[in-house]
Design an enzyme around this catalytic site. Structure first.
Site, PDB file in Angstrom:
ATOM      1  N   LYS A  78     -27.984  23.855  -7.116  1.00 26.11           N
ATOM      2  CA  LYS A  78     -27.225  22.901  -6.299  1.00 26.11           C
ATOM      3  C   LYS A  78     -25.790  22.852  -6.818  1.00 26.11           C
ATOM      4  O   LYS A  78     -25.577  22.795  -8.045  1.00 26.11           O
ATOM      5  CB  LYS A  78     -27.875  21.507  -6.394  1.00 26.11           C
ATOM      6  CG  LYS A  78     -27.283  20.463  -5.449  1.00 26.11           C
ATOM      7  CD  LYS A  78     -28.005  19.107  -5.568  1.00 26.11           C
ATOM      8  CE  LYS A  78     -27.513  18.107  -4.545  1.00 26.11           C
ATOM      9  NZ  LYS A  78     -28.209  16.802  -4.651  1.00 26.11           N
ATOM     10  N   SER A 158     -29.551  14.791  -0.061  1.00 20.42           N
ATOM     11  CA  SER A 158     -28.377  15.621  -0.159  1.00 20.42           C
ATOM     12  C   SER A 158     -28.653  17.049  -0.625  1.00 20.42           C
ATOM     13  O   SER A 158     -27.811  17.924  -0.433  1.00 20.42           O
ATOM     14  CB  SER A 158     -27.390  14.988  -1.130  1.00 20.42           C
ATOM     15  OG  SER A 158     -27.894  15.023  -2.451  1.00 20.42           O
ATOM     16  N   SER A 182     -32.602  12.286  -2.819  1.00 20.55           N
ATOM     17  CA  SER A 182     -31.970  13.561  -2.474  1.00 20.55           C
ATOM     18  C   SER A 182     -32.743  14.811  -2.869  1.00 20.55           C
ATOM     19  O   SER A 182     -32.360  15.914  -2.480  1.00 20.55           O
ATOM     20  CB  SER A 182     -30.570  13.635  -3.088  1.00 20.55           C
ATOM     21  OG  SER A 182     -29.674  12.861  -2.340  1.00 20.55           O
TER      22      SER A 182
END
Lengths: 494, 494
Positions: A78, A158, A182
């Protein structure tokens, strides 16, 4: 040879150990699938040269018989984790051109275990969002589509890039971060597994901060076992993070017995929320039934302050974010928009650098911390947080884990909720409580919606008892026998 | 002893009557520590700009603070030295504001829960009065960096060497009533810090700075509105600033105006204070607990270990000097005012006449040091040498009068007193024949005076002086006295 990208991380690990294929072959297979899946926009930065160099080194260690726990296994990261010398953006324009001279603790742990970095995965800007639509680098498309439809759906957020990349078999596993859901919400929406560990289980050092008291990194992968393997490598005490617990990391793989006999599973009654789709409730009931049938005890429990959780979360998280994001001022790194004086430079830089959702949260956070409002908002939210924590403590006197849905519905269409922040925030309704209380929570795919989209169940555990969470999830995974895969429509687009 | 309330301090005579000055002081004292408060970067003074900056100090994304235990120890040591409450739990807060020399956009400080609570400092005024000044609190916080505005025509440069350096903010009660008391308070605080070794007290280098709060009121009336004079960096300036500011406030009020609460600057060249910003322009710092740091918890053993290692502090030393050496309160106060002075005095007086030692230090030595602008640590006359000189007086080798000359030579050469006496032939004449010859000569030369002596026996002192002059001061005055008395017995009438 079977398609190497469809192997689970555990299978790939065994294949490398058995020298059935090389790390370079495994990496090349993933790089090819990434290339064919650019329509998903899952990666902000692909690092093929990096990946191949790491894979070659891994093969060298394999040849020497000196294997790390993740030797040669290609992962996506990420883009909230700082990676030395590699563009790190937090999906924000404000970090334009930022290449950190340091490596986050989590990624350093992964590389030490022999893993290979494929690239940096897309996300909501500064991890603020539940749909991956707030990224400066554009939205990520879910690999999933409604049955018979070609409408583009969100991958959740997210950690949307992570979820999409894992679901579309662009990587064996990915790192995520979870501040209000997330990891778990996109995992549920994308039909994969994801665990948010206990706050303090994994170091936050080198991860771009959103809300420091809530942020926690964790793995996302296609199986519970893969998550267990990755979590073991990611976790551990880090003296550079004062909030990181000095507690030994168990061998999570050993916890995956699927044995739930005698396990006390709590069903929090406050999580039955009006307006939740029937299929979500049905899935939840089915999950409880599987557990009961396998010898677990199902106990209804009460978490009375649940109704205040979302409000408290949307005060605490923006408050911390408003302070955490003050460092993006154009002075030392990232974007700088010239101004007539220092204040003008700040304003122009931050106006150009931050997207609307980030600006909204900075405004909310600044407001709730302001003189005259602090007590009414921030302080009250902290009190709610204490009460929510106590709710869980009391529940865990009666049960070992809690079972809930992960998200209030399946993936929605791109743009469907973008104009309605409140409806967007409601996506986190089942997940934020876990962050507020600092507990471990995991989402495991448990079924499909009527339209053929993945739905997840969430298991919540006691602090630092990831083992029981993983064990319960290993059972649910087997019981649900979730085998659905998205059709690879994106290959045609490429 | 008297506390601030109900005590008569210095009074300003206005045109409408007397005014009382009320002063409270916040001192920022840099903790003597080689590393910063939350990072391992060095703290040496005068290093190349930005050469002592860690990733944490520069607030790079994902960086986290880790408390420096040594700085905590120094704060506790200081608290104990101020006879203050040590708080077993304290909390670090973020103070949010934008400035280029504040990289994170917030300063880590302690707001609601400081590490040290109520304490006190006793100050001895030249008039013999002892004044108690209450300490409200001491907290730990980070220093900011430095903006350099003179390096470029249109841009400012930033040096982050100081950013993150540990400061102790020590806040007094508004217990001071004159400019002299304000200066005496800071002098005493500095002495305590130096005794403790927790701050070098170097005001020129900025390791100690004072924010001085001044207000005026009618004697006995409630406190007036205060103005804060920021960053005053010498004892003399503190005194000047208070005097100027109090007079200014009286003039404003007596002219029918009101005092606005504001922050002011002291211009040391003009000797005046100037408005910097008003209360309305004051920042809203949006304090909240720093989620990156756990509450600071001190165990009792940690505190007690520090307590056991505390050195003797000025007040205790002063009492001992009075008790053991018979020094007056004033002399003892002077001897302990600086640790170096006290050490010097103890070295000189060891095994000798302590009062004589104190007299020589306060007299000839201080006179010389003041003239030369030297600290006692840089004295050309070592404690050892001064002690040996006292020995020469005590054993009759030189007279007190000659000692003054020897001292001057010691100042010039830094030499050993015995050698100076030998080389320059300053040894006291005790040889009775030499003294007798001189006495005979003086009597013979002054027949008229001998006559006068018959009616005025106090004239004998004049004869002693004449003999001393004749012997170049080297005669033992005691012996001269005896010989004179014997030779003039017929005149003196026995």
């Amino acid at each position: 040879m079977t398609d190497l990208t469809s192997l689970s991380l555990a299978e790939a690990r065994d294949g490398i150990r058995a020298r059935a294929f090389s790390a370079v072959e495994l990496t090349q297979a993933h790089l090819r699938s990434m290339e064919a899946a650019r329509a998903l926009n899952a990666f902000i930065t692909e690092t093929p040269q990096h990946a191949l160099a790491m894979a070659r080194e891994a093969d060298g260690r394999v040849a020497e018989g000196n294997l790390g726990a993740l030797e040669g296994l290609p992962l996506g990261i990420k883009d909230l984790f700082c990676t030395r010398g590699v563009l790190t953006t937090a999906a924000s324009h404000i970090l334009h051109g930022f290449k950190p001279p340091y490596e986050s603790t989590v990624t350093a742990n992964l590389w030490r275990a022999g893993a290979v970095m494929l690239g940096k995965l897309n996300l909501d800007e500064f991890a603020m969002g539940s749909s991956n639509e707030t990224s400066y680098y554009g939205p990520v498309l879910s690999p999933w589509r409604r049955r018979g439809s070609n409408v583009d759906l969100v991958p959740g957020g997210s950690s949307g890039g992570s979820a999409a990349a894992v679901a579309a078999e662009l990587c064996l596993g990915a790192t995520g971060t979870d501040t209000g859901g997330s990891i778990r919400q996109p995992a549920a929406v994308a039909g994969i597994c994801g665990i948010k560990p206990t706050y303090g289980r994994v170091s936050r050092w080198g991860i771009v901060a959103f809300a420091s008291s809530l942020d926690q990194a964790g793995p996302m992968a296609r199986t519970v076992k893969d998550c267990a393997i990755l979590l073991k490598a990611m976790a551990g005490h880090d003296p550079k993070d004062s909030t990181c617990a000095n507690i030994g990391v168990p061998d999570y793989e050993k916890a995956l017995t699927r044995d739930v006999r005698g396990l006390r599973v709590g069903i929090p009654r406050e999580y039955r929320i009006d307006g939740t789709p029937v299929e979500i409730d049905a899935l939840w009931a089915r999950g409880a039934q599987w557990l009961r049938d396998a010898g677990a005890e199902i106990i209804e429990v009460s978490l009375p302050h649940t109704q205040y959780a979302l409000a408290a979360y949307y005060i605490v998280a923006p408050a911390e974010a408003s302070s955490n994001l003050a460092r993006y001022d154009g002075v030392r790194f990232g974007l700088r928009e010239a101004g007539s004086d220092i204040t003008d430079m700040y304003e122009k830089t931050r106006a150009a650098g931050f997207g609307r959702e980030v600006q909204r949260r900075i405004l909310i956070g600044t407001y709730v911390l302001s003189a005259g409002y602090y007590d009414a908002y921030y302080l009250k939210a902290q009190r709610v947080r204490s009460l929510i924590k106590r709710d869980f403590e009391q529940a865990f006197e009666k049960v070992d884990v809690l079972l809930t849905p992960t998200a209030p519905g399946p993936a929605f269409g791109i743009g469907e909720k973008s104009d309605d922040p409140i409806s967007m925030y409601l996506n986190d309704v089942f997940t934020v409580t876990v962050n507020l209380a600092g507990l471990p929570g995991m989402s495991v795919p448990a079924g499909l919606s009527a339209e053929g989209l993945p739905l997840g169940l969430q298991v919540i555990g006691r602090p630092f008892d990831e083992e029981t969470v993983l064990r319960t999830c290993s059972f649910l995974e087997e019981a649900a026998a979730f085998k659905a895969k998205p059709e690879a429509w994106w290959r045609a687009v490429a | 002893m008297s506390a601030g309330e109900g005590r008569n301090g210095a009074v300003i005579e206005g045109t409408t009557g007397p005014w009382e000055i009320v002063i409270g002081i916040e001192v920022h004292a840099q903790v003597s520590s080689r590393a910063k408060l939350f990072s391992g970067a060095a703290t040496a003074f005068g290093a190349e700009p930005n050469s002592q900056v860690s990733l944490v100090d520069a607030a790079m994304p994902g960086m986290l603070p880790v408390i420096n235990e040594y700085c905590v120890e120094q704060a506790v040591r200081t608290g104990l030295g101020l006879k203050a409450q040590i708080n077993r739990v304290s909390v670090f807060d973020r103070k949010n504001y934008f400035y280029p020399d504040l990289p994170a956009g917030y300063q880590i400080s302690q707001y609601k829960s400081p590490i040290v609570g109520e304490g006190e400092i006793l100050i001895d005024m030249p008039g013999g009065e002892t004044i108690r000044v209450g300490i409200e609190r001491l907290h730990l916080e980070q220093d900011a960096g430095k903006s350099l505005h003179d390096q470029h025509p249109s841009l400012s440069y930033v040096d982050l060497n100081r950013a993150g350096v540990a400061l102790m903010e020590i806040v007094s009660r508004p217990d001071m009533r004159s400019a002299e008391e304000a200066a005496a308070y800071v002098r005493k605080l500095r002495a305590i810090l130096r005794y403790l070794g927790t701050c070098d007290g170097n005001m020129e280098q900025g390791s100690m700075r004072a924010d001085v709060n001044v207000s005026v009121r009618r004697p006995g009336a409630p406190y007036g509105t205060r103005c804060e004079i920021k960053n005053v960096n010498s004892l003399r300036f503190i005194q000047q600033a208070v005097e100027y500011e109090a007079r200014r406030q009286v003039d404003v009020i007596e002219a029918g105006g009101t005092i606005r609460q504001e922050t002011r600057l002291f211009d040391s060249r003009k000797g005046e204070t100037r408005s910097m910003r008003s209360k309305e322009e004051a920042h809203d710092y949006r304090y909240f607990p720093d989620p990156d740091l756990l509450p600071l918890e001190l165990d009792l053993a940690f505190i007690e270990t520090i307590r056991a290692s505390l050195p003797e502090l000025p007040d205790a030393k002063r009492a001992r000097f009075m008790r053991d050496f018979g020094l007056s309160a004033y002399d003892a106060g002077v001897m302990v005012s600086e640790k170096e002075t006290a050490d010097y005095f103890e070295a000189v007086s060891k095994g000798r006449d302590a009062k004589a030692a104190a007299n020589w230090i306060m007299g000839d030595l201080f006179a010389h040091l003041n003239k030369a602008g030297l600290e006692i640590s840089a004295s050309p006359v070592s404690a050892d040498n001064l002690g040996r000189m006292l020995d020469l007086i005590a054993d009759g080798t030189i007279s007190g009068r000659i000692a003054k000359d020897v001292f001057v030579i010691m100042v010039e050469t830094g030499g050993d007193p015995a050698r100076i006496v030998d080389e320059r032939g300053l040894r006291q004449v005790t040889d009775s024949s030499a003294i007798e010859a001189a006495v005979d000569a003086v009597i013979a030369e002054n027949a008229a005076k001998v006559e006068e002596l018959k009616t005025k026996p106090t004239m004998l002192g004049w004869f002693v002086g004449q003999v001393m002059k004749k012997t170049g001061g080297k005669a033992n005055p005691q012996a001269v006295n005896e010989v004179l008395k014997a030779k003039l017995a017929h005149v003196l009438g026995g």
